[in-house]
Structures are given as C-alpha cells and as structure tokens.
Design a protein around this motif. Structure first.
Motif, short mmCIF file in Angstrom:
data_model
loop_
_atom_site.label_atom_id
_atom_site.label_comp_id
_atom_site.label_asym_id
_atom_site.label_seq_id
_atom_site.Cartn_x
_atom_site.Cartn_y
_atom_site.Cartn_z
N SER A 186 0.81 -0.99 0.08
CA SER A 186 -0.19 0.08 -0.16
C SER A 186 0.87 1.19 -0.06
O SER A 186 1.93 1.00 0.39
CB SER A 186 -0.88 -0.06 1.30
OG SER A 186 0.00 0.34 2.41
N HIS A 226 -2.92 -0.05 -10.59
CA HIS A 226 -1.71 0.06 -9.85
C HIS A 226 -0.40 -0.21 -10.24
O HIS A 226 -0.21 -0.73 -11.41
CB HIS A 226 -2.04 -1.15 -8.51
CG HIS A 226 -3.39 -0.91 -7.91
ND1 HIS A 226 -3.22 0.12 -6.91
CD2 HIS A 226 -4.41 -1.56 -7.70
CE1 HIS A 226 -4.62 0.14 -6.39
NE2 HIS A 226 -5.20 -1.04 -6.83
N GLU A 283 -7.69 -0.78 -10.51
CA GLU A 283 -8.54 -0.25 -9.52
C GLU A 283 -9.92 0.18 -10.03
O GLU A 283 -10.90 -0.09 -9.40
CB GLU A 283 -7.76 0.81 -9.03
CG GLU A 283 -8.44 1.59 -7.84
CD GLU A 283 -7.51 2.73 -7.03
OE1 GLU A 283 -6.53 2.83 -6.94
OE2 GLU A 283 -8.35 3.61 -6.71
N LEU A 321 1.60 -4.43 -5.62
CA LEU A 321 0.42 -3.41 -5.81
C LEU A 321 0.16 -3.65 -7.21
O LEU A 321 0.56 -2.83 -8.24
CB LEU A 321 1.32 -2.22 -5.41
CG LEU A 321 1.08 -1.46 -4.24
CD1 LEU A 321 1.86 -0.09 -4.32
CD2 LEU A 321 -0.22 -1.18 -4.19
N THR A 339 2.75 4.82 -7.19
CA THR A 339 1.64 3.93 -6.97
C THR A 339 0.57 3.33 -7.79
O THR A 339 0.24 2.36 -7.56
CB THR A 339 1.36 4.03 -5.47
OG1 THR A 339 0.69 5.32 -5.18
CG2 THR A 339 2.65 4.09 -4.24
N SER A 340 0.27 4.51 -8.42
CA SER A 340 -0.80 3.98 -9.39
C SER A 340 -0.89 5.13 -10.41
O SER A 340 -0.25 6.30 -10.32
CB SER A 340 -2.10 3.79 -8.81
OG SER A 340 -2.60 5.17 -8.36
#
Lengths: 401, 488
Positions: A17, A82, A70, A66, A179-180
């Motif tokens: 996360s 992700h 999403e 990850l 992260t995304s």
C-alpha cells in the motif's frame, strides 16, 4: 532473487500500500540521517541494468504486490492501474472492451505500469502514438520524504495545478515511488500493416522516410535496421481498413516501388514486438549505446558513430528517423569505456542531444557514468530532487540525479 | 534600491520607451480577459517590454535585488487572472519578443519567441503544409508563451492534444536570473522532464523566452458534420456513443439552444432555431478515412435521434458551420450586457447528468446559462448571462459559479480544462487536492522559486505560498533538522 547489477539488496520489502511505502521511507530517512542509504524501487526489473553500478543496495522495494486495475470505465476510456500491474495484464483487460493503451513497450509480460512511467520506455510505436506520458491523466505516488500525494484526475483535459504526473514520467525512480497511474485509453485500431523496404545505405533509407511522410503518410512507427548488407526501412500504419489501404498506396506512390515484405494484423504486431524486444535488453558480451538527436541530424550522427573507432566491430544499428533515436551495438572487447566516451565527444558537445550507454556488462560500466555529462539544467533538477527526496535515498548513485 | 533607482535600472536595460510606470500607462495591465468581480484587478509598479532573453534575465535580476515580484504577461487574454500582478511589482510583457527564429520541416519544429501570436505561427508555416495544433478561441490574439503558461486547449485538442503535447523544449529565465534549456529529456534519457512541469505552471516557475514547438501536418482531407437534436440529453448521449465507438473526431463541439438563439439570427450558420442542441463534428485524415468515419458518425447521429444531419466538405461551407461556434461568445451581447464563462471538466459519461444540474442551477439562481463547449473532452463552458448594473446580480453569479464547481467535482470532474486556476479558482484547489497533494506541488515551486517571487498569489490557496509561509517552512525545516525531527 532480486539482484541489481549483481548486488543483492540487504533488504527486500514487498509494497502492499502507499501508506506502507510511506512508513518504510520515513524509517529509511531516519537511518539516512546517520549514513547514506540506497533505496531502489523495482517493477518488472526489465530496466534494472540501465544505470550506474553501485556497490550496495540497502533496500529494494518490490512493487509487484501493488497490482491490478483499480477502476475502469470503458465508456469514458479511462482507468486507474496500480503501479505493479503488468502491461500485458492491462492490455488483456482492455481488449475485452475493444480498447488498448497505445503503448507497446517491450517485455509486456514483465514490464509494469509504474516501471514504464518511471523509465519512459515505449517501444517503436512511440513515433506515432507517443509514450505513456501522452496517456497519463493523473498519478498517485509517495515522495522520497514519505509524503503520500496524487496529481491530476480522471478527466482527459485538466489544467488544475502543476502537471506532476507527466513530470514523474521518465524520472527513473529518483523523486518518488509511483503507486498508481490514471490513464486514457483508445479503441484498438481496426487495421495494422507493416511494410519493409530495403535500401543500400542509411542515408537512402532516411531520404525514403522523408518522402513517405512528406507525401502525407502518418506512420505509427518507422525504424531502419542497419546491417553490413543493407538498411531495411520498416514502416507501420494503423487505422481504419480503408485508411491503411490508402496509406499503403501513398507509400508505394511516394517511393515508386513495392515493399519487399508486407505484414498484416497479428503478424505486423508480432514483428514490432520482436524488433522492440531485441533492442531492449543487454546481450552477453555486447555494449549498446543510445543516442538521441533531432531527426534532421540522424544521417550525420550515424556517420559519426561509424567514424567513432568502434566501427569495425559494430554489429548492427537501429535508427529511428522520425524520433531521432539511434541505437548501436558492438562487442565489449572492441572498445574500453574511457575510449568510448572520447569517441562520443562530438555527440556530447550537442546541447540538444543525449548519448548514453543503455546496456553493457556491469564490469564494463563499473567505472563509467553511463548517463554521460549532464545538461545545463542539472542544477534545477537537483533542486527538485532535494525537495522530493531530501535524504537522496531513491536510486542513490544510479541515475543522472 | 528606491523606486527611482529601480526604474532607472530597468530603463537602462530595455530603453526608456519600453518601461511604463505612469498610472495611465499601467491601466491596461491591471486586467486580463477574466471577469472583474471573479478576479481582482491590481496595478503593477512598472511594466517592462524586453526584446531578448538577456534583457528578461537582467530585468529579473533587478527585481530580485529590489525584492519585487515579477509577473510574465503575453497578450493578456487569460481568463483566470494569471497575468494580473496581484502583489504589484514588475510585469514583464513579452509581446515584443515576437520572432519566429527557425522552422525546420524535417524535424517539423519551430523555434519561436514567447510573444508570437498563436494563429500567426500557423499562418507562417501553412505554405509548408504544417500548423501549430493548439487552437484556443483567442488564437487571433493570444501568444505561444501564454499558451505554454496556461497549457491552453481549443476545439481541436480532442484529437491533437493540448499545448503540452506540442512543446519540445523551453528556454527559461529562473527567478535568480539564470537561463536554462529544458529540451533534453524528451526521450526519457536526459534527466528530469522540466518541460512538462513548466508547461501549465502559470508563470510561477520561470519566464519562458524561447519555445521549441512541434508542428503538425495539415490533414489531407477534412469534413464537418452538423447534427441537430431535440434535446441536449440526446446530443450528449451521441457524444458518448461517438467516443466509445472508436471514432476520434478532430473536434466534437456542442452548442445549446440558448446559444443558437444568440448566433443564428446574426451569423446564419444554419443551426435550426428549434433544436435543443447541435453537435459540430469535424473529421480529418486521408480522404477515404474521412468518408468511412463520416458514415459511422452519420449513422450514430441518426440512431441517437438527430432531426437533421448535414455535412460540409468544401472550405466555404465548413467555415459557415464553424462560424456559429466561433462567434458564439461575441453574439452573447445580444442576450445580456455581461457574461461569465466557466471552464470545468467532467468524465464524458457524466455530461448528461452535469448539463441537467447546470440547468437546475440556472433556475435556482435565476440566471440564464448558455452552453457552448468541447463535448468530446467533457470540457464544459457554462456561460452565465447577467447585468452587472443590476444590484446583487454579480453576487448571484458568483454563488451559481460556486454551485457549478461543486456539481462538477461531485461528478468526478475537475476545476479547469484549459483556462487555468490563476486567482479565479485558487480557493477551490483544496476541493480536488489534499493538503499533501498541494504540498507536493509546492515542492516544485520551492525548488524553482524559493523566494516565491514569480507570479505570487496564484494557483495555491490564499496564504499557502506567500513569501512568509515559505520562509516559515524553511525555518521549521532547519529547526527540525537541527533537532533530529523529520520534516513531515
């Protein structure tokens, strides 16, 4: 086992996360107060060998956990993925709705969205369809100092504040861990055709490319494969069926000759995947350099590389006449690293261009700055780096900044 | 340095004719294209009109030594207050730097100065079969430098992308007067992509003195379709259908009934007066492609309940169809003395819902709202019609504008698609960004402009980035570092 240029990281942390990454980076920063620390984010690992060689890696952040899409709204043609999602996985999901991300980066089964954003890898289709940067509408990331933030949104046009997501594109994991990514996607083109035309010299192939684009053709990709025998110009057109047909006849008219090979549909796609991948990894015993110049300088620079001293042993060249990217590969024993940069001095003098060692054995790269001399704007780049990663942990010593 | 000394220093750099400091000369620089009331006007200390990057750098150094803010300005057509000197100081007007320095047909690039007018660049390269794709409505007046600052859009950005997609490199004067080039990173191997962060940064990071732009080949063939629908909803559904069908028009614009009432009687564009909305759809490419996609577009319109579909392929007829769209703002004077043009974006599937909400807001605040916008991008331009002289009307306009912004954000949209934040929307920034998101952006600002001297009071919410806050933050971090506290 993760290894970076033969160095096994002291710790491998699997990211799950953004908050977890932030916690990790804050903890790292606390120890970096006392001694320098190197933190390396890793996606599919396809670009791990493009960097300066370092003696140690303290923490590797494995992003493969990850993973996944999403949200995806096919009618809006937008999605959020992700960072650890592979390109292949993403394209598979999109294909179910007749859509695609118009980025055909090499090794799609391993390459991740975060990695593609960090490295700006895009494959030969970059000429016509651009890179991931052109599809980016937003991103989430954790800065080197642990700040968790996002930029952009889920709309296709947005001028609300600074364009941080585009800025992180090509930042090579030096500012933040992505992260995304929010991306806009497109419908899959209905027709795909590749035409291959042989020429005696690279100059002739470049001239032919000019005639073709001046004649109104809009290629999605164009590359010249140079071998001692010939210079083969490959041109790819994508679009509607009638559009591709009429583009083909435009090309045949412009060149007043028929192509030697014609590949359609999956065959065309597979051809470009093969060509892209054959130039996107190091091979044993060879050094691969990549030079980026303005397209008009291509013929002159190709001649310059030929006269660089490495010439007798150059195996092949891949020349992109539209983007001005030139790749050359030669046996590692044919030139020493220091001689190499001396030979490249004429290229380094150009303020507009880049010249770097893309792939080479770690032993060859060890005492070399593979990125070459930095541009005049490096001071500004370092100032941004200090704001985002004040302890200088992210990819310490490996990248240009 | 006192004011006289500063003025003398500026005159020494650019010549006495190109320094303006009398109130009567400063008046026109107190405004831009935004609506007085939504954006405050402000008087600069002086306006300087340099002719070269060296002069810009020298002026910036004088401002730096005198502790004065600096605001770069192009043609002043901006709609969010970006070129207004909110804290006074020196306005550097770049309109005299208007040379096209180089055009290269092989690279398909032009190197231009920031004061070159957008349309004049396209006209200058037309004979080479090329054009500069970003086409904001103000393109007859706005400058390339201003386009870079605002990351300007326009109708044809649907297919060709906004300004940032057409900028390859910049020459930039930094707040301490140093000059850098940013074009090395275009292939991902030249370090950080400074070009991408400077485009759209609203003059807060540096002053652009040269721009390397990408030129686009003029398409071989162009077709324009006009489709009329009984309701806006029906038109909006067809927009979604066209986009998801796989057709990428060059432009896809919507004009609502109120706008038709304003334009048709004077400009005779051929828009049916009784239509709820019309769509203007432009297709381009190879001739056969235009014909093929034209047929699908026609079918999608018919299927979506169009009462009329007309196509135009010759230049005269195409221009006539476009005229209604292009002259829409000019025609609004027929309906009301003043208008306030908004700029928000929603996901394209939310268009129908958003337009219904805008209608509701129009009723609630008793303000006629016309809609003429870039439907293909989901980029709305609700246009509130009012009379500034009527007591309380401006307040109602601002309240309605607040309601529109809330609505669009609620539907997953954002604050601005092409006009920028400036001072107009800075207070809304916390509605789409968290404090940490803003802090990440502020990090870039601090790296480029640690003294907060370039275009202060813009983009970030009030009090967020002024010099004092920056100094405080620096002090805090120094203190934190000294005591081993991590500056988070």
């Amino acid at each position: 086992m993760v290894d970076i240029d033969g160095v096994v990281p002291d710790r491998i942390e699997r990211a799950t996360s953004a908050a977890g990454i932030a916690e990790l980076l804050v903890a790292c920063a606390a120890s970096a107060e006392h001694a320098p620390l190197t933190v390396v984010p890793i996606g599919g690992g396809t670009a791990c060998g493009i960097a300066n060689v370092v003696d140690r890696v303290d923490v590797a952040v494995d992003m493969s956990g990850l993973r996944g899409i999403e949200r995806y709204n096919p009618a809006d043609l937008t999605l959020t993925a992700h960072a650890g999602t592979t390109l292949e996985e993403l394209q598979g999901e999109l294909a179910l709705h007749g859509q695609e991300l118009p980025v055909e980066a090499p090794f799609a089964h391993r390459a991740t969205i975060g990695g593609l954003m960090a490295t700006a890898f895009a494959g030969p289709r970059r000429y016509g369809s651009g890179t991931l940067k052109d599809a980016l509408i937003g991103a989430s990331f954790v800065r080197g100092d642990g700040l968790v933030a996002k930029a952009g949104g889920m709309v296709v046009k947005n001028v609300s504040g600074f364009e941080l997501s585009r800025f992180l594109h090509g930042s090579w994991g030096t500012l933040a861990i992505i992260t995304s990514a929010n991306l806009k996607v497109t419908p899959i083109p209905k027709a795909d055709r590749t035409l291959s035309i042989p020429f005696g010299t690279t100059d002739q192939a470049c001239d032919a490319f000019r005639q073709v684009v001046d004649g109104g053709l809009r290629p999605s990709a164009a590359e010249i494969e140079v071998s001692p025998l010939e210079s083969m110009l490959h041109v790819r057109v994508l679009g509607t069926r009638s559009g591709v047909e009429s583009q083909t006849s435009t090309l045949e008219r412009a060149l007043a000759r028929l192509p030697q090979y014609r590949r359609d549909g999956d065959e065309s796609k597979a051809f470009w995947r093969g060509l892209g991948e054959s130039w996107a990894a190091g091979t044993d015993g060879t050094v691969q350099i990549v030079v980026g110049v303005r397209p008009r300088e291509v013929p002159e620079v190709v001649a310059g590389i030929a006269g660089s001293g490495a010439r007798p042993d150059i195996e092949t060249l891949l020349v992109s006449p539209g983007t001005g990217t030139i790749r050359a590969r030669f046996p590692v024993e044919s030139i020493a690293p220091t001689e190499f940069w001396a030979a490249m001095s004429s290229l380094r003098a150009r303020d507009s261009g880049t010249a770097l060692v893309e792939f080479a054995p770690a032993s060859w790269r060890r005492n070399l700055d593979v990125w070459g001399p930095p541009p005049t704007s490096i001071t500004m780049m370092r100032a941004v780096k200090r704001e985002f990663d004040p302890h200088g942990m992210l990819n310490r010593g490996r990248m240009m900044i | 340095m006192d004011s006289d000394q500063v003025l003398r220093a500026l005159q020494h750099i650019v010549g006495t004719d190109y320094v303006r400091a009398r109130p009567v000369d400063l008046l026109v620089y107190e405004y831009d294209g935004s609506v007085d009331g939504a954006v405050d006007t402000a008087r600069p200390f002086a306006v300087v009109l340099p002719r070269s990057a060296d002069e810009v750098a020298a002026v910036v150094k004088v401002a730096y030594d005198a502790g004065l803010p600096v605001v770069a300005r192009g043609a002043g057509t901006g709609l969010s207050g970006g070129a207004v000197a909110q804290q006074g100081g020196i306005i550097i007007a770049l309109t005299r730097m208007d040379r096209i320095l180089e055009v290269n047909t092989v690279d398909r690039t032009a190197l231009v100065e920031p004061g070159v007018i957008n349309l004049e660049l396209s006209e200058a390269v037309q004979h080479l079969g090329l054009f500069f794709a970003p086409d904001p409505s103000s393109q007859k007046a706005c400058t390339v430098g201003g386009n870079v600052a605002e990351n300007a859009g326009g109708p044809h950005c649907l297919k060709y992308g906004v300004t940032t997609n057409h900028i390859l490199g910049l020459e930039l004067v930094l707040p301490d007067g140093t000059v850098i080039w940013t074009d090395r990173a275009r292939d991902g191997y030249g370090g950080l992509d400074l070009t991408s962060i400077v485009v759209g940064s609203e003059g807060m990071l540096g002053i652009v003195t040269k721009v390397l732009v990408k030129l686009t080949p003029i398409p071989a063939s162009t077709g324009v379709y006009l489709a009329a629908f009984p309701t806006m909803d029906a038109a909006a559904d067809v927009v979604t259908a066209i986009i998801s069908h796989g057709t990428l028009p060059a432009a896809l614009e919507m004009v609502d009934n109120l706008t038709i009432q304003a334009v048709e009687p004077v400009y005779h564009a051929g828009y049916p007066m009784d239509a709820g909305a019309v769509l203007l759809i432009e297709l381009d490419g190879q001739e056969s492609e235009v014909m093929e996609t034209g047929l699908s577009v026609e079918e999608l319109c018919q299927h979506g309940g169009a009462s009329l579909v007309r196509s135009a392929t010759d230049a005269g007829e195409r221009a006539r169809l476009w005229k209604g769209r292009k002259m829409a703002l000019a025609a609004m004077g027929r309906l009301a003395p003043n208008y306030y043009l908004h700029d928000t974006v929603v996901p394209r599937t939310m268009l129908t819902k958003t337009l219904a909400d805008v209608n509701r807001i129009s009723d609630e605040f008793r303000l006629p709202i016309a809609n003429v916008f870039h439907a293909g991008d989901g980029n709305l331009h609700p246009l509130m019609l009012f009379d500034r002289r009527a007591p309380g009307e401006m307040d109602r306009v601002l309240e309605a504008s607040h309601a529109i912004i809330e609505t669009c954000i609620g539907l997953g949209g954002t604050l601005s698609g092409e006009h920028g934040i400036g001072t107009e929307k800075r207070k809304y920034m916390p509605k789409v960004y968290s404090q940490d998101d803003l802090k990440a952006m502020a990090g870039v600002k601090r790296a480029f402009d640690p003294g907060g001297r370039f275009n202060p009071e813009k983009v970030f919410p009030k009090g967020y980035l002024c010099g004092d806050v920056l100094a405080l933050a620096t002090q805090f971090e120094a203190h934190a570092a000294l005591h081993g506290i991590h500056p988070m």
